[in-house]
Design an enzyme around this catalytic site. Structure first.
Site, PDB file in Angstrom:
ATOM      1  N   GLY A  66       0.805  -1.281  -0.079  1.00 10.98           N
ATOM      2  CA  GLY A  66      -0.026  -0.086  -0.028  1.00 10.98           C
ATOM      3  C   GLY A  66       0.817   1.271   0.059  1.00 10.98           C
ATOM      4  O   GLY A  66       2.148   1.302   0.394  1.00 10.98           O
ATOM      5  N   CYS A  93       5.201  -6.425   1.911  1.00 12.13           N
ATOM      6  CA  CYS A  93       5.531  -5.076   1.867  1.00 12.13           C
ATOM      7  C   CYS A  93       4.686  -4.228   2.861  1.00 12.13           C
ATOM      8  O   CYS A  93       5.182  -4.113   4.057  1.00 12.13           O
ATOM      9  CB  CYS A  93       5.359  -4.441   0.388  1.00 12.13           C
ATOM     10  N   TYR A  94       3.817  -3.375   2.630  1.00 18.42           N
ATOM     11  CA  TYR A  94       3.026  -2.680   3.611  1.00 18.42           C
ATOM     12  C   TYR A  94       2.516  -3.731   4.687  1.00 18.42           C
ATOM     13  O   TYR A  94       2.397  -3.598   5.869  1.00 18.42           O
ATOM     14  CB  TYR A  94       1.811  -1.676   3.132  1.00 18.42           C
ATOM     15  N   HIS A 190       7.822  -7.695  -3.723  1.00 14.93           N
ATOM     16  CA  HIS A 190       6.447  -8.078  -4.358  1.00 14.93           C
ATOM     17  C   HIS A 190       6.500  -9.348  -5.124  1.00 14.93           C
ATOM     18  O   HIS A 190       6.949  -9.552  -6.441  1.00 14.93           O
ATOM     19  CB  HIS A 190       5.765  -7.042  -5.251  1.00 14.93           C
ATOM     20  N   GLU A 192       4.260 -10.885  -6.538  1.00 13.75           N
ATOM     21  CA  GLU A 192       2.782 -11.049  -7.479  1.00 13.75           C
ATOM     22  C   GLU A 192       3.271 -10.288  -8.925  1.00 13.75           C
ATOM     23  O   GLU A 192       2.752 -10.653  -9.719  1.00 13.75           O
ATOM     24  CB  GLU A 192       1.646 -10.302  -6.821  1.00 13.75           C
ATOM     25  N   SER A 245     -24.005  -8.543 -27.322  1.00 11.13           N
ATOM     26  CA  SER A 245     -23.521  -7.779 -28.253  1.00 11.13           C
ATOM     27  C   SER A 245     -22.634  -8.451 -29.045  1.00 11.13           C
ATOM     28  O   SER A 245     -22.210  -7.901 -30.204  1.00 11.13           O
ATOM     29  CB  SER A 245     -22.463  -6.683 -27.523  1.00 11.13           C
ATOM     30  N   GLY A 246     -22.528  -9.672 -28.769  1.00  9.53           N
ATOM     31  CA  GLY A 246     -21.555 -10.461 -29.785  1.00  9.53           C
ATOM     32  C   GLY A 246     -20.024 -10.487 -29.135  1.00  9.53           C
ATOM     33  O   GLY A 246     -19.127 -11.133 -29.447  1.00  9.53           O
ATOM     34  N   GLY A 247     -19.888  -9.706 -27.990  1.00  7.96           N
ATOM     35  CA  GLY A 247     -18.832  -9.686 -27.240  1.00  7.96           C
ATOM     36  C   GLY A 247     -18.473 -10.746 -26.483  1.00  7.96           C
ATOM     37  O   GLY A 247     -19.599 -11.761 -26.116  1.00  7.96           O
ATOM     38  N   VAL A 248     -17.282 -11.218 -26.016  1.00  3.48           N
ATOM     39  CA  VAL A 248     -17.081 -12.481 -25.089  1.00  3.48           C
ATOM     40  C   VAL A 248     -17.845 -12.494 -23.803  1.00  3.48           C
ATOM     41  O   VAL A 248     -18.507 -13.669 -23.644  1.00  3.48           O
ATOM     42  CB  VAL A 248     -15.549 -12.721 -25.092  1.00  3.48           C
ATOM     43  N   ASP A 249     -17.879 -11.333 -23.042  1.00  2.00           N
ATOM     44  CA  ASP A 249     -18.749 -11.274 -21.632  1.00  2.00           C
ATOM     45  C   ASP A 249     -20.006 -11.655 -21.838  1.00  2.00           C
ATOM     46  O   ASP A 249     -20.426 -12.470 -21.307  1.00  2.00           O
ATOM     47  CB  ASP A 249     -18.326 -10.080 -21.085  1.00  2.00           C
ATOM     48  N   SER A 250     -20.705 -10.894 -22.780  1.00  2.00           N
ATOM     49  CA  SER A 250     -22.189 -11.224 -22.779  1.00  2.00           C
ATOM     50  C   SER A 250     -22.553 -12.471 -23.162  1.00  2.00           C
ATOM     51  O   SER A 250     -23.541 -13.021 -23.207  1.00  2.00           O
ATOM     52  CB  SER A 250     -22.958 -10.069 -23.662  1.00  2.00           C
ATOM     53  N   THR A 251     -21.686 -13.045 -24.342  1.00  2.00           N
ATOM     54  CA  THR A 251     -21.722 -14.339 -24.938  1.00  2.00           C
ATOM     55  C   THR A 251     -21.814 -15.482 -23.712  1.00  2.00           C
ATOM     56  O   THR A 251     -22.685 -16.310 -23.800  1.00  2.00           O
ATOM     57  CB  THR A 251     -21.152 -14.389 -25.969  1.00  2.00           C
ATOM     58  N   LYS A 401     -11.093 -11.814 -16.840  1.00  2.00           N
ATOM     59  CA  LYS A 401     -11.104 -11.972 -18.273  1.00  2.00           C
ATOM     60  C   LYS A 401     -10.653 -13.083 -18.791  1.00  2.00           C
ATOM     61  O   LYS A 401     -11.350 -13.956 -19.546  1.00  2.00           O
ATOM     62  CB  LYS A 401     -10.572 -10.569 -18.887  1.00  2.00           C
ATOM     63  N   LYS A 537      -1.213   5.114 -25.596  1.00  5.40           N
ATOM     64  CA  LYS A 537      -2.171   5.674 -24.531  1.00  5.40           C
ATOM     65  C   LYS A 537      -1.223   5.655 -23.102  1.00  5.40           C
ATOM     66  O   LYS A 537      -0.858   4.446 -22.864  1.00  5.40           O
ATOM     67  CB  LYS A 537      -3.123   4.799 -24.430  1.00  5.40           C
ATOM     68  N   GLU A 543      -9.673   4.470 -28.412  1.00  2.00           N
ATOM     69  CA  GLU A 543     -10.904   4.830 -29.516  1.00  2.00           C
ATOM     70  C   GLU A 543     -10.314   6.354 -29.680  1.00  2.00           C
ATOM     71  O   GLU A 543      -9.664   6.907 -29.012  1.00  2.00           O
ATOM     72  CB  GLU A 543     -12.063   4.770 -28.628  1.00  2.00           C
TER      73      GLU A 543
HETATM   74  N1  GLN Z   1       4.347   2.702   1.895  1.00  2.00           N
HETATM   75  C1  GLN Z   1       5.199   1.566   2.253  1.00  2.00           C
HETATM   76  C2  GLN Z   1       6.756   1.842   2.124  1.00  2.00           C
HETATM   77  O1  GLN Z   1       7.245   2.765   1.355  1.00  2.00           O
HETATM   78  C3  GLN Z   1       4.797   0.422   1.780  1.00  2.00           C
HETATM   79  C4  GLN Z   1       5.297   0.354   0.275  1.00  2.00           C
HETATM   80  C5  GLN Z   1       4.454  -0.953  -0.469  1.00  2.00           C
HETATM   81  O2  GLN Z   1       3.632  -1.398   0.070  1.00  2.00           O
HETATM   82  N2  GLN Z   1       4.776  -1.290  -1.867  1.00  2.00           N
HETATM   83  O3  GLN Z   1       7.541   1.119   2.578  1.00  2.00           O
END
Ligand code: GLN
Length: 545
Positions: A66, A93-94, A190, A192, A245-251, A401, A537, A543
């Protein structure tokens, strides 16, 4: 409510579930996704979740990262009852800092410098105390010096009581900690994100080996259960309507409804005159002949085009006109279906509206955005008025998705449709810059069709996230057949993105672009030039309007 007395069962009641508590990190949803990729079911809730209000028991809890510092006034903190749940806990982390803050009277301080980027992790168990065997499990199977991704400014000043160090980096002496008795862990990096290449092994070690969660979250398991849930919700005679709509979710949502309640699900496709070339016809064929869905196609193209006439300046106006007209047409059709159902002997009222809401929409509405941010109320995708008094049924609301695609494949939906690029509700009306007329629609459609066909023939369709041809209503000069022409310009757009929040234009080779350009100018009447949009983008949007 269920008419047969049984309550519909959400996945966290039947699948072993890892609860991810979100402290507002931009990566939190990735924790949930990675776990599901490991076939372990996971759900995310805001860090402010009161544990007493949970109606189910997780197999383990992960505290996310966080942007706050745990020692700030007003920083978010977890309900202490989480530590009494008696399930394994992993802080990231946090989340690690939160564990230290809560359990060790506040051993978290600002570091001398922020650490952002790669670091090399040493799996290195040391510290006081007799540790149980579980402490080694988090890093089992991982070699030393593995690459990890760091993004923090704070650090632990000491190790909380009862914990030992299990991993270090040159910068972070407490990069991994574990409690000697309880199954409680914290990591400063991290796992993830893809920048931690072996991160998934750590999440697997935690979820599968430490929490002992079953790896049974697969779409084929989900199908049966979801069908049972829909049946319980709708009852023996209930009727459901929904726009497709023919899109994947609604189908996929429609096919699931068909499997669950047959023709008591009524799909409606509104042809708004700005669908792609032959799209209404193709969708009808696929959904009815192919998938057996009870579908009504309403051709309202003239109504839509009539209302779009004269709108030359403001794209928002186009969107509004199309949105409102859609609601009007859909509502009228829903009334017809409801009246017909009302008259028949063993059919109940139309009480339900199907919506193809996905988990990212749910996450968006529940993620923790800090004390000052208002939590967005869940948006109603179809934007149907409350006066319709329909209850929502959202069979995909737990799915990402990629899971929807897998489910679609499982339900026998053709590959072409499962992998279809997203298509906006206002259709090609917002890909025709300026006024939308039947003639402009023809030009945009034909050009788009050629572009997409060539992309498919080149085997690039799945590499590209979204592609289309837009019509620029300016006139350029050209020479065709020795004759001077003064015609419009087609702009091609193709982007690659993983989340549609940022996107890069796709690097086609010159030969490909040459071929597409030649075909469009030769085959589409009214076009004398083709350009390729090379705007990323941000600052561009995907779009054009
Ligand atoms: N804010 C906290 C820090 O700076 C945690 C950061 C995080 O969770 N990526 O250490």
């Amino acid at each position: 409510m269920a008419t047969d007395g049984s309550d519909p069962i959400p996945p966290h009641q039947t699948f072993d579930t890892i609860l991810v508590l979100d402290f507002g990190s931009q990566y939190t949803h990735l924790i949930t996704r990675r776990l599901r990729e490991l076939n372990v079911y996971s759900e995310m809730l805001p860090c402010t979740q009161k544990i007493a209000d949970l109606t189910w028991k997780p197999k383990g809890v992960i505290l996310s990262g966080g942007p706050y510092s745990v020692y700030w006034d007003g920083a978010p903190h977890v309900d202490p009852a989480v530590f009494e749940l008696n399930v394994p806990i992993l802080g990231i982390c946090y989340g690690l800092q939160e564990i230290a803050w809560k359990l060790d009277n506040k051993g978290v301080v600002a570091g001398e410098k922020r650490e952002y980027g790669h670091a090399y992790l040493k799996v290195d168990r040391h510290g006081d105390g007799e540790a149980g065997g579980h402490v080694d499990k988090l890093f089992q199977g991982l070699e030393d010096n593995m690459e990890v991704w760091m993004s923090h400014g704070d650090k632990l000043s000491s190790i909380p009581k009862g914990f030992i160090t299990v991993a270090t980096t040159s910068n972070a002496p407490f990069a991994g900690i574990a409690h000697t008795e309880k199954k409680m862990y914290g990591i400063q990096f991290h796992p993830e994100v893809t920048h931690t290449p072996k991160g998934k092994v750590i999440l697997k070690n935690f979820a599968v080996d430490i929490c002992e969660a079953k790896t049974n979250w697969t779409m084929s398991q989900f199908v049966d259960q979801e069908i049972a849930r829909i049946r319980a919700l709708v009852g023996e005679t209930g009727q459901v309507i929904g726009a497709v709509s023919g899109g994947v979710d609604s189908t996929v949502a429609a096919k699931l409804m068909k499997e669950a309640i047959g023709d008591r699900f009524h799909a409606v496709l509104v042809d708004n005159g700005v669908l792609r070339l032959n799209e209404a016809k193709q969708v009808k064929e696929t959904l009815t002949a192919g998938l057996g869905i009870n579908l009504t196609v309403v051709d309202a193209s003239e109504l839509f085009l009539g209302r779009l006439k004269g709108i030359t300046d403001d794209p928002e106006k186009k969107r509004k006109v199309i949105g409102n007209t859609f609601i009007e047409v859909f509502q009228a059709e829903a009334k017809k279906i409801a009246d017909a159902a009302h008259g028949s002997a063993n059919e109940g009222e139309v009480e339900w509206l199907l919506q193809g809401t996905l988990y990212p929409d749910v996450i968006e509405s529940i993620s923790f955005k800090g004390p000052s941010a208002t939590i967005k109320t869940h948006h109603n995708v179809g934007g149907l008025p409350a006066s319709m008094k329909l209850k929502l049924i959202e069979p995909l609301r737990e799915l990402f998705k990629d899971e929807v695609r897998e489910l679609g494949t499982n339900l026998g939906i053709p590959e072409d449709l499962v992998w279809r690029h997203p298509f906006p509700g206002p259709g090609i009306a917002i890909r025709i810059l300026g006024e939308v007329t039947a003639e402009q629609v023809r030009i945009a459609r034909e050009a788009d069709n050629i572009f997409i066909q060539e992309i498919k023939d080149a085997g690039l369709y799945r590499k590209i996230s979204q592609a289309f041809a837009a019509l620029l209503p300016v006139k350029a000069v050209g020479v065709m057949g020795d004759k001077r022409v003064h015609d419009q310009v087609i702009a091609l757009r193709a982007v690659e993105t993983s989340d549609f929040m940022t996107a890069d234009w796709f690097p086609f080779d010159g030969e490909f672009l040459k071929r597409v350009s030649r075909r469009i100018v030769n085959e589409v009447d009214g076009v004398c030039r083709v350009v390729y949009d090379i705007t990323s983008k941000p600052p561009g949007t995907i779009e054009m309007e």
